[in-house]
Scaffold this active site. Structure first.
Site, mmCIF file in Angstrom:
data_model
loop_
_atom_site.group_PDB
_atom_site.id
_atom_site.type_symbol
_atom_site.label_atom_id
_atom_site.label_comp_id
_atom_site.label_asym_id
_atom_site.label_seq_id
_atom_site.Cartn_x
_atom_site.Cartn_y
_atom_site.Cartn_z
ATOM 1 N N ASP A 14 0.835 -1.198 0.000
ATOM 2 C CA ASP A 14 0.000 0.000 0.000
ATOM 3 C C ASP A 14 0.874 1.254 0.000
ATOM 4 O O ASP A 14 1.972 1.256 0.553
ATOM 5 C CB ASP A 14 -0.893 -0.011 1.248
ATOM 6 C CG ASP A 14 -2.026 0.996 1.152
ATOM 7 O OD1 ASP A 14 -2.333 1.453 0.030
ATOM 8 O OD2 ASP A 14 -2.590 1.337 2.200
ATOM 9 N N ARG A 18 0.140 7.590 -2.788
ATOM 10 C CA ARG A 18 0.502 8.650 -1.854
ATOM 11 C C ARG A 18 1.989 8.991 -1.930
ATOM 12 O O ARG A 18 2.389 10.135 -1.787
ATOM 13 C CB ARG A 18 0.115 8.243 -0.432
ATOM 14 C CG ARG A 18 -1.348 8.520 -0.100
ATOM 15 C CD ARG A 18 -1.796 7.769 1.141
ATOM 16 N NE ARG A 18 -1.965 6.352 0.861
ATOM 17 C CZ ARG A 18 -2.170 5.445 1.791
ATOM 18 N NH1 ARG A 18 -2.198 5.790 3.064
ATOM 19 N NH2 ARG A 18 -2.342 4.180 1.478
ATOM 20 N N HIS A 31 3.598 3.364 -8.817
ATOM 21 C CA HIS A 31 3.482 1.947 -9.160
ATOM 22 C C HIS A 31 4.787 1.429 -9.779
ATOM 23 O O HIS A 31 5.199 0.295 -9.515
ATOM 24 C CB HIS A 31 2.322 1.729 -10.123
ATOM 25 C CG HIS A 31 0.985 2.027 -9.526
ATOM 26 N ND1 HIS A 31 0.580 1.493 -8.320
ATOM 27 C CD2 HIS A 31 -0.051 2.815 -9.951
ATOM 28 C CE1 HIS A 31 -0.646 1.932 -8.026
ATOM 29 N NE2 HIS A 31 -1.034 2.726 -8.994
ATOM 30 N N LEU A 125 12.641 -19.266 -3.095
ATOM 31 C CA LEU A 125 11.426 -18.551 -2.705
ATOM 32 C C LEU A 125 10.319 -18.735 -3.739
ATOM 33 O O LEU A 125 10.562 -18.660 -4.940
ATOM 34 C CB LEU A 125 11.740 -17.060 -2.565
ATOM 35 C CG LEU A 125 10.534 -16.140 -2.301
ATOM 36 C CD1 LEU A 125 10.087 -16.245 -0.854
ATOM 37 C CD2 LEU A 125 10.868 -14.692 -2.656
#
Length: 235
Positions: A14, A18, A31, A125
């Site tokens: 998130d 902003r 982004h 991973l």
């Protein structure tokens, strides 16, 4: 750091918009920088010995955003994987996804499926991208499939908790859930899987979240006492 590493970590990424606004930049710039953070955090998680990292990249609700932003988000997987797939391969990272790809443009679907195929044999991973994902939708689809399997005689009506997990897009329980940028919400993310997860809400915006921020979250996780509803052993 070597001991008590969470096996499955989920992150609600998130704060991209902003982050960009605070710098006088368009939301797409946030982004783009957020994609770089994915690379940094995935490499760090792999090095730490985390087994699975689930990143909330695009929710079923994100289609409500402005068309220009959605269009850019649809292009972002292509930008990311074209730039970093070689590095992911070199670091033995396997890519998977959770969500319904069908709503995305064919080009977006193609680049994601190609990354999954290219990395399928990697054993490090598991980088799981939650894209067009919503937990309530996941549960509805799971229940529909289970009911269909019972109706088709493929199984008995005897499901248990482990059985539910097997019908989900993400079957693993989450050990640690992190949300960046200071918001204190779950936003329809992995509602079944986080039943006993530890939560960390950090004020750091996702584009600024780096290997040190991840290490700090792991250190906080290691200080927690997970009792899973029981009592801690008395000394």
């Amino acid at each position: 750091m070597e001991t008590n590493i969470p096996q499955t970590v989920a992150i609600i990424m998130d704060g991209n918009g902003r982050w960009a606004k605070a710098r006088g930049l368009p939301r797409t710039a946030g982004h783009k920088q957020g994609a770089e953070a994915i690379r940094v955090v995935a490499l760090a998680a792999n090095q730490m010995g985390i087994k699975k990292l689930i990143l909330y990249a695009f929710s079923t609700e994100n289609w409500k955003r402005p068309e220009q932003e959605v269009s850019y988000l649809c292009k972002l997987p292509g930008i990311f994987f074209n730039r970093y797939i070689k590095e992911l391969m070199e670091n033995n990272i396997r890519v998977t996804f959770a969500g319904e790809l069908e709503r995305f443009p064919k080009s977006t679907q193609s680049v994601i499926r190609k990354a999954v195929d290219q990395t399928a044999n990697n054993t490090g991973l598991n980088l799981d991208i939650a894209i067009n994902y919503g937990s309530r939708r996941e549960l509805v689809l799971a229940m529909q499939q289970y009911a269909q399997d019972v109706a088709d005689g493929k199984r008995s009506n005897d499901i248990d908790e482990a059985g539910v997990s097997n019908y989900l897009m993400v079957p693993e329980d989450v050990d640690l859930l992190i949300r960046t940028s200071g918001e204190l919400r779950l936003s329809n993310f992995l509602l079944w899987q986080i039943a006993y997860a530890e939560f960390i809400f950090t004020p750091i915006a996702w584009p600024d979240f780096d290997s040190q921020a991840l290490a700090d979250c792991i250190k906080e996780f290691q200080s927690r006492h997970r009792r899973f509803g029981g009592l801690e052993d008395e000394k």
